[in-house]
Scaffold this motif. Structure first.
Motif, PDB file in Angstrom:
ATOM      1  N   ASP A 188      20.729 -12.699  44.354  1.00 15.06           N
ATOM      2  CA  ASP A 188      21.213 -11.818  45.560  1.00 15.06           C
ATOM      3  C   ASP A 188      21.776 -10.885  44.138  1.00 15.06           C
ATOM      4  OD1 ASP A 188      21.929 -12.704  47.781  1.00 15.06           O
ATOM      5  OD2 ASP A 188      22.765 -14.073  47.579  1.00 15.06           O
ATOM      6  N   LEU A 189      21.879 -11.778  42.458  1.00 15.69           N
ATOM      7  CA  LEU A 189      21.813 -11.150  41.238  1.00 15.69           C
ATOM      8  C   LEU A 189      21.429 -11.752  40.864  1.00 15.69           C
ATOM      9  CD1 LEU A 189      24.157  -9.634  39.854  1.00 15.69           C
ATOM     10  CD2 LEU A 189      25.618 -11.523  39.895  1.00 15.69           C
ATOM     11  N   VAL A 190      21.005 -11.074  39.171  1.00 17.54           N
ATOM     12  CA  VAL A 190      20.115 -11.957  38.305  1.00 17.54           C
ATOM     13  C   VAL A 190      20.977 -11.088  36.907  1.00 17.54           C
ATOM     14  CG1 VAL A 190      18.206 -11.624  36.763  1.00 17.54           C
ATOM     15  CG2 VAL A 190      18.280 -11.532  39.294  1.00 17.54           C
ATOM     16  N   LEU A 191      21.231 -12.092  36.104  1.00 18.10           N
ATOM     17  CA  LEU A 191      22.031 -12.407  35.013  1.00 18.10           C
ATOM     18  C   LEU A 191      20.508 -12.579  33.777  1.00 18.10           C
ATOM     19  CD1 LEU A 191      25.394 -14.757  35.314  1.00 18.10           C
ATOM     20  CD2 LEU A 191      24.527 -11.847  35.831  1.00 18.10           C
ATOM     21  N   CYS A 192      20.132 -11.796  33.345  1.00 16.61           N
ATOM     22  CA  CYS A 192      19.163 -11.362  32.078  1.00 16.61           C
ATOM     23  C   CYS A 192      19.771 -11.664  30.586  1.00 16.61           C
ATOM     24  CB  CYS A 192      18.009 -10.899  32.716  1.00 16.61           C
ATOM     25  SG  CYS A 192      16.853 -10.739  31.915  1.00 16.61           S
ATOM     26  N   SER A 193      19.019 -11.952  30.164  1.00 15.59           N
ATOM     27  CA  SER A 193      18.666 -12.026  28.541  1.00 15.59           C
ATOM     28  C   SER A 193      18.326 -10.482  28.206  1.00 15.59           C
ATOM     29  CB  SER A 193      18.067 -12.864  27.689  1.00 15.59           C
ATOM     30  OG  SER A 193      18.041 -12.613  26.511  1.00 15.59           O
ATOM     31  N   ALA A 225      16.488  -9.998  25.617  1.00 21.17           N
ATOM     32  CA  ALA A 225      15.537 -10.373  24.858  1.00 21.17           C
ATOM     33  C   ALA A 225      14.420  -9.419  25.239  1.00 21.17           C
ATOM     34  CB  ALA A 225      15.028 -11.740  24.579  1.00 21.17           C
ATOM     35  N   VAL A 226      12.765  -8.706  24.842  1.00 26.33           N
ATOM     36  CA  VAL A 226      12.342  -8.078  26.032  1.00 26.33           C
ATOM     37  C   VAL A 226      11.467  -9.230  26.928  1.00 26.33           C
ATOM     38  CG1 VAL A 226       9.527  -7.427  25.347  1.00 26.33           C
ATOM     39  CG2 VAL A 226      11.849  -6.629  24.228  1.00 26.33           C
ATOM     40  N   ARG A 227      10.895 -10.381  25.646  1.00 27.74           N
ATOM     41  CA  ARG A 227      10.061 -11.355  27.586  1.00 27.74           C
ATOM     42  C   ARG A 227      10.891 -11.862  28.263  1.00 27.74           C
ATOM     43  NH1 ARG A 227      12.462 -14.068  22.325  1.00 27.74           N
ATOM     44  NH2 ARG A 227      13.418 -15.161  22.183  1.00 27.74           N
ATOM     45  N   ALA A 228      12.137 -11.919  27.986  1.00 29.27           N
ATOM     46  CA  ALA A 228      13.092 -12.010  29.361  1.00 29.27           C
ATOM     47  C   ALA A 228      13.105 -11.173  30.372  1.00 29.27           C
ATOM     48  CB  ALA A 228      14.555 -12.863  29.024  1.00 29.27           C
ATOM     49  N   ARG A 229      13.390 -10.024  29.909  1.00 30.55           N
ATOM     50  CA  ARG A 229      13.578  -8.778  30.916  1.00 30.55           C
ATOM     51  C   ARG A 229      12.068  -8.497  31.476  1.00 30.55           C
ATOM     52  NH1 ARG A 229      14.824  -5.838  25.800  1.00 30.55           N
ATOM     53  NH2 ARG A 229      13.494  -3.954  26.729  1.00 30.55           N
ATOM     54  N   HIS A 230      11.028  -8.595  30.499  1.00 35.23           N
ATOM     55  CA  HIS A 230      10.540  -8.826  30.447  1.00 35.23           C
ATOM     56  C   HIS A 230       9.318  -9.507  32.520  1.00 35.23           C
ATOM     57  CE1 HIS A 230       8.244  -6.184  28.196  1.00 35.23           C
ATOM     58  NE2 HIS A 230       8.806  -5.185  28.013  1.00 35.23           N
ATOM     59  N   THR A 231       9.889 -10.689  31.772  1.00 33.69           N
ATOM     60  CA  THR A 231       9.480 -11.505  32.650  1.00 33.69           C
ATOM     61  C   THR A 231      10.272 -11.360  33.915  1.00 33.69           C
ATOM     62  OG1 THR A 231       9.687 -13.904  31.177  1.00 33.69           O
ATOM     63  CG2 THR A 231      10.382 -14.223  33.176  1.00 33.69           C
ATOM     64  N   TRP A 232      11.217 -11.207  33.992  1.00 31.62           N
ATOM     65  CA  TRP A 232      12.210 -10.584  35.772  1.00 31.62           C
ATOM     66  C   TRP A 232      11.954  -9.546  36.154  1.00 31.62           C
ATOM     67  CZ3 TRP A 232      13.933 -13.184  39.191  1.00 31.62           C
ATOM     68  CH2 TRP A 232      14.400 -12.449  40.208  1.00 31.62           C
ATOM     69  N   GLU A 233      11.063  -8.125  35.066  1.00 28.96           N
ATOM     70  CA  GLU A 233      10.301  -7.160  35.626  1.00 28.96           C
ATOM     71  C   GLU A 233       9.071  -7.758  37.185  1.00 28.96           C
ATOM     72  OE1 GLU A 233       9.676  -4.248  32.668  1.00 28.96           O
ATOM     73  OE2 GLU A 233      12.043  -4.469  32.262  1.00 28.96           O
ATOM     74  N   ILE A 234       8.378  -8.664  36.198  1.00 25.02           N
ATOM     75  CA  ILE A 234       6.717  -9.706  36.408  1.00 25.02           C
ATOM     76  C   ILE A 234       7.447  -9.997  38.216  1.00 25.02           C
ATOM     77  CG2 ILE A 234       5.164 -10.570  36.732  1.00 25.02           C
ATOM     78  CD1 ILE A 234       5.299  -9.648  34.009  1.00 25.02           C
ATOM     79  N   VAL A 235       8.552 -10.767  37.814  1.00 27.29           N
ATOM     80  CA  VAL A 235       9.160 -11.727  39.471  1.00 27.29           C
ATOM     81  C   VAL A 235       9.299  -9.845  40.103  1.00 27.29           C
ATOM     82  CG1 VAL A 235      10.746 -13.000  39.912  1.00 27.29           C
ATOM     83  CG2 VAL A 235       9.271 -13.812  37.681  1.00 27.29           C
ATOM     84  N   PRO A 293      20.297  -6.727  42.927  1.00 27.30           N
ATOM     85  CA  PRO A 293      20.826  -5.969  41.145  1.00 27.30           C
ATOM     86  C   PRO A 293      20.605  -7.111  39.665  1.00 27.30           C
ATOM     87  CG  PRO A 293      22.330  -6.085  42.859  1.00 27.30           C
ATOM     88  CD  PRO A 293      20.893  -7.424  43.464  1.00 27.30           C
ATOM     89  N   LEU A 294      20.187  -6.469  39.541  1.00 28.05           N
ATOM     90  CA  LEU A 294      19.556  -6.824  37.777  1.00 28.05           C
ATOM     91  C   LEU A 294      21.124  -6.696  36.888  1.00 28.05           C
ATOM     92  CD1 LEU A 294      18.664  -7.588  35.646  1.00 28.05           C
ATOM     93  CD2 LEU A 294      16.908  -5.934  35.572  1.00 28.05           C
ATOM     94  N   ARG A 295      21.472  -7.475  36.346  1.00 28.33           N
ATOM     95  CA  ARG A 295      22.633  -6.990  35.135  1.00 28.33           C
ATOM     96  C   ARG A 295      22.059  -7.681  33.934  1.00 28.33           C
ATOM     97  NH1 ARG A 295      28.073  -9.585  36.394  1.00 28.33           N
ATOM     98  NH2 ARG A 295      27.584 -10.134  34.639  1.00 28.33           N
ATOM     99  N   ILE A 296      21.921  -7.000  32.854  1.00 30.28           N
ATOM    100  CA  ILE A 296      21.391  -7.237  31.494  1.00 30.28           C
ATOM    101  C   ILE A 296      22.339  -8.043  30.853  1.00 30.28           C
ATOM    102  CG2 ILE A 296      20.268  -6.740  29.214  1.00 30.28           C
ATOM    103  CD1 ILE A 296      18.422  -6.302  32.107  1.00 30.28           C
ATOM    104  N   GLU A 297      22.694  -9.543  30.188  1.00 27.35           N
ATOM    105  CA  GLU A 297      24.182 -10.102  29.250  1.00 27.35           C
ATOM    106  C   GLU A 297      23.297 -10.145  27.864  1.00 27.35           C
ATOM    107  OE1 GLU A 297      26.696 -10.076  30.053  1.00 27.35           O
ATOM    108  OE2 GLU A 297      26.669  -9.793  32.584  1.00 27.35           O
ATOM    109  N   PRO A 298      24.066  -9.303  26.903  1.00 28.11           N
ATOM    110  CA  PRO A 298      23.478  -9.791  25.773  1.00 28.11           C
ATOM    111  C   PRO A 298      23.807 -10.591  25.103  1.00 28.11           C
ATOM    112  CG  PRO A 298      23.146  -7.267  25.655  1.00 28.11           C
ATOM    113  CD  PRO A 298      24.163  -8.276  27.243  1.00 28.11           C
ATOM    114  N   ALA A 299      24.330 -11.252  25.908  1.00 28.24           N
ATOM    115  CA  ALA A 299      25.573 -12.662  25.263  1.00 28.24           C
ATOM    116  C   ALA A 299      23.980 -13.844  25.755  1.00 28.24           C
ATOM    117  CB  ALA A 299      26.405 -13.304  26.362  1.00 28.24           C
ATOM    118  N   LEU A 300      23.600 -13.625  27.048  1.00 27.37           N
ATOM    119  CA  LEU A 300      22.781 -15.123  27.264  1.00 27.37           C
ATOM    120  C   LEU A 300      21.240 -15.397  25.559  1.00 27.37           C
ATOM    121  CD1 LEU A 300      21.765 -14.079  30.693  1.00 27.37           C
ATOM    122  CD2 LEU A 300      23.066 -15.717  29.673  1.00 27.37           C
ATOM    123  N   TYR A 301      21.737 -14.029  25.523  1.00 35.52           N
ATOM    124  CA  TYR A 301      20.047 -14.533  24.012  1.00 35.52           C
ATOM    125  C   TYR A 301      21.088 -15.041  22.909  1.00 35.52           C
ATOM    126  CZ  TYR A 301      17.059 -13.498  19.944  1.00 35.52           C
ATOM    127  OH  TYR A 301      16.481 -14.096  18.948  1.00 35.52           O
TER     128      TYR A 301
END
Length: 171
Positions: free
Chosen positions: A51-56, A58-68, A77-85
């Motif tokens: 229902d919701l994605v919290l994503c680091s 970092a390029v590799r994390a964002r690209h992983t989720w984009e492909i998934v 919905p996707l929320r980029i969370e810099p704190a996860l790096y």
């Protein structure tokens, strides 16, 4: 009665190590892109519906989720969370406690050792012991832990979840 909630802790897919590229900017390797597709297939066949994605950030994390997400019928919905790096498990818990009650399944896309430490911190009674052993031994790229909670997100804490599954989808 509180409805069940699921937390999916997804470690990013295999990244490349190009010379001169800072860690935060590392892209996925070819194998990582293929394995991220396998995670998308896993979500369709076995995983809970996010229902919701919290994503680091970092390029590799964002690209992983984009492909998934490209494999899903209806990407959440996707929320980029810099704190996860570079996050500590307590940082992940703090983010979860801010999730609205209507969200039933949250996916966190992050890094090691955050994913394994968060899984073991939150896993309590009734957890799959074999899965916990595997997580403690190694939480490889593409590793996916699924924990179930019977409380609102704002009450999530140490030992409060049940580790149901630990999978490592591969192409």
């Amino acid at each position: 009665m509180v409805q069940q909630r699921h937390l999916v802790l997804l470690r990013h897919a295999k990244s490349a190590w190009p010379h001169g590229v800072p860690d935060h900017e590392r892209p996925l390797a070819g194998k990582g892109r293929r394995n991220a597709q396998a995670v998308g297939t896993w979500f369709l066949g076995e995983g809970p519906r996010p229902d919701l994605v919290l994503c680091s950030d970092a390029v590799r994390a964002r690209h992983t989720w984009e492909i998934v997400a490209s494999s899903l019928d209806d990407a959440p919905p996707l929320r980029i969370e810099p704190a996860l790096y570079g996050a500590e498990p307590e940082d992940v818990v703090a983010l979860l406690r801010e999730v609205p009650d209507e969200v039933r399944t949250v996916v966190v896309v992050g890094h090691e050792p955050t994913m394994s430490h968060t899984s073991t911190l939150l896993a309590g009674r009734g957890s799959d012991r074999a899965a916990l052993v595997r997580i403690r031994e190694k939480y490889p790229t593409n590793g996916v832990a699924v924990l179930r909670f019977e409380v609102p997100w704002r009450q999530v804490g140490a030992g409060g979840g049940v580790l149901e599954t630990f999978a490592v989808p591969r192409a």
